[in-house]
Design an enzyme around this catalytic site. Sequence first.
Site, PDB file in Angstrom:
ATOM      1  N   GLY A 123      56.286   8.373  16.491  1.00 27.80           N
ATOM      2  CA  GLY A 123      55.330   7.195  15.590  1.00 27.80           C
ATOM      3  C   GLY A 123      55.342   6.135  16.479  1.00 27.80           C
ATOM      4  CD  GLU A 181      60.055  21.402   6.979  1.00 27.89           C
ATOM      5  OE1 GLU A 181      60.359  21.557   5.924  1.00 27.89           O
ATOM      6  OE2 GLU A 181      60.575  20.444   7.710  1.00 27.89           O
ATOM      7  CB  THR A 223      58.992  19.391  29.251  1.00 29.91           C
ATOM      8  OG1 THR A 223      59.970  18.299  28.971  1.00 29.91           O
ATOM      9  CG2 THR A 223      57.797  18.929  29.374  1.00 29.91           C
ATOM     10  CE  LYS A 267      61.321  22.569  38.410  1.00 26.11           C
ATOM     11  NZ  LYS A 267      62.654  22.332  38.744  1.00 26.11           N
ATOM     12  CB  CYS A 306      62.769  -6.165  -4.517  1.00 26.71           C
ATOM     13  SG  CYS A 306      61.643  -5.167  -5.657  1.00 26.71           S
ATOM     14  CG  MET A 352      63.598 -12.588  -7.451  1.00 26.85           C
ATOM     15  SD  MET A 352      61.805 -12.223  -7.818  1.00 26.85           S
ATOM     16  CE  MET A 352      61.356 -13.278  -9.120  1.00 26.85           C
ATOM     17  NE  ARG A 354      61.604   3.663 -11.704  1.00 27.28           N
ATOM     18  CZ  ARG A 354      60.907   4.609 -11.177  1.00 27.28           C
ATOM     19  NH1 ARG A 354      59.827   4.732 -12.006  1.00 27.28           N
ATOM     20  NH2 ARG A 354      61.215   4.983 -10.255  1.00 27.28           N
ATOM     21  CG  HIS A 382      59.354  -5.051  -0.822  1.00 27.03           C
ATOM     22  ND1 HIS A 382      60.717  -4.667  -0.268  1.00 27.03           N
ATOM     23  CD2 HIS A 382      58.996  -4.232  -2.042  1.00 27.03           C
ATOM     24  CE1 HIS A 382      61.273  -4.148  -1.404  1.00 27.03           C
ATOM     25  NE2 HIS A 382      60.344  -4.127  -2.455  1.00 27.03           N
ATOM     26  CD  GLU A 400      60.429  -5.994   2.896  1.00 31.89           C
ATOM     27  OE1 GLU A 400      60.051  -7.236   2.481  1.00 31.89           O
ATOM     28  OE2 GLU A 400      60.788  -5.436   2.175  1.00 31.89           O
TER      29      GLU A 400
HETATM   30  N1  GLN Z   1      65.628  -1.561  -8.299  1.00 23.80           N
HETATM   31  C1  GLN Z   1      64.933  -2.591  -8.521  1.00 23.80           C
HETATM   32  C2  GLN Z   1      63.754  -2.207  -9.409  1.00 23.80           C
HETATM   33  O1  GLN Z   1      63.208  -1.068  -9.432  1.00 23.80           O
HETATM   34  C3  GLN Z   1      64.570  -3.121  -7.217  1.00 23.80           C
HETATM   35  C4  GLN Z   1      63.458  -2.339  -6.466  1.00 23.80           C
HETATM   36  C5  GLN Z   1      63.425  -2.989  -4.925  1.00 23.80           C
HETATM   37  O2  GLN Z   1      64.441  -3.702  -4.483  1.00 23.80           O
HETATM   38  N2  GLN Z   1      62.596  -2.515  -4.368  1.00 23.80           N
HETATM   39  O3  GLN Z   1      63.029  -3.314  -9.983  1.00 23.80           O
END
Ligand code: GLN
Length: 543
Positions: free
Chosen positions: A18, A149, A190, A222, A381, A384, A470, A515, A517
């Site tokens: 990656g 696979e 290799t 080689k 997330c 918070m 969620r 998020h 990040e």
């Molecule tokens: N578990 C929490 C939710 O579903 C926070 C999800 C998360 O941190 N990405 O809302």
Amino acid sequence: MTRFVFITGGVVSSLGKGLSAAALAALLISRGYNVRLRKLDPYLNVDPGTMSPYQHGECYVTDDGAETDLDLGHYERFTAVAARKTDNVTSGRIYLDIITKERRGDYLGGTVQVIPHVTNAIKEFIGADIEEGVDFVICEVGGTIGDIESTPFLEAIRQFGNDHRGQVIYMHVTLVPYLAAAGELKTKPTQHSVKELRSVGIQPDILICRTEHEIPDSDRRKISLFCNVPEGAVIQALDAASIYEVPLNYHAEGLDAEVLRAFQIDPKATDPDLTRWHEIMEHVKSPEGHVNVAVVGKYIELQDAYKSMNEALTHGGFANNVKVKLHWINARELSDDNTDETFEKVDAIIVPGGFGEGGSEGKIAAAKYARIHKVPYLGICFGMQMACVEYARNVLGMADAGSSEFRECTDPIVGLITEWQEDGVLHQRGEGDDKGGTMRLGAYKARLEKNSLAQQVYGEVVISERHRHRYEVNINYKERLEEAGLKFTGLSPDGKLPEIVEIKDHPWFIGVQFHPELKSRPFDPHPIFASFIKAALTQSRLV
Ligand code: GLN
């Protein structure tokens, strides 16, 4: 004309295909080309969204709401090209689509087979959704040559080369191990790996040879001889001190020039501008000091689970020219009894995203410590959500405040989101719905309160950030929490979903439902992370 570079891996997994793909893309971009990156994953999950981070590391979310492989995070960080749903596919997705069609009767009585149905679906994916002006598509095949696979994928990329002659090259990432007892590097693995690749009809054009020691010319000759590649196309890839050094190292080894030559393009026709990578390496090599940041998480044994966050913190360090030292704290082992000793020497605390009750009390304890001791805190997330639960419990005195993700409680400060709007489209979810692909996913806009810390950090009033959750902080508690000092400074445009909270009487305490990040780049650190590290730096000078 769009050209395709297929990247496969041999000998062992974890060779960093990656990163090789991302670094090659960065080099081609530095020469002025337009590049897209894609990943084919041979496993049977429809996407990595339902996999535990222990299985597969972080799940990377795109703007358009796809839950994808973490390699797409590398791709975006190295290129700043936003990945899309159409950039990652798994065997599971391919088979699901084919079997759904079969059940519908779309094959009109025909026999459905791996060749041509599966291979055609893979080829369609490789060539789909490529906009005008894309010069190169770099397409990585997950897994290692020899895996049962991966076979349909290898067959599909072989056929793709035959269908698009002159437009396709194959790059193989392999290992040249050092045998201490013999005191030498070994090229045989290799050779075997390339033999395996050739047995499915793929002759690599370029070999990236991962190694811990310089590969002597005799070994390059080689490899070139036995693997049937030009000597110049045997690219040595020594272990790098920082991932951000990889593009520079590959350039020094001639990778980008060799790729162009393989396509009959004169490398001298374009002049690579690698200034941004040199600048990044300056920050890596000569930071002016460091800050200590505690990461309170539950998957801390596997740091790939927090890949983008780790990188975003590093980028925040670049923005302030400091090194960010991470201290991994197991949330399951943290409580009010040991926060003092745990956080004594840290300059800032971050609580990343997470799922499930395990470790939640530790995260709540971390938020409490940061609030009371005025230590910079960033909750992402779940981080918070737990900060809000902490505030409700310990500032508002709601003893049974919690999240309905865990169980019913008197004050569900965090609850299941059942409805939300996206550009006028209403999304609805119920308790018993499928778990895969049904979270609030992808980029959503938020409106920031003028003169809030969040708004100062962003320098904007309307932002767009990526989500994957969620549950959400319950807007019905907004008034009570705000009166007690926890301000809701970012909301969804309709004002219904809390996006950012911050504590007014605190040097830097921010919780974000999204998020950030995922959108940080080494050459463009995310403002939240740049500001968080700046706050950590200020804190470090206080003690
Ligand atoms: N578990 C929490 C939710 O579903 C926070 C999800 C998360 O941190 N990405 O809302």
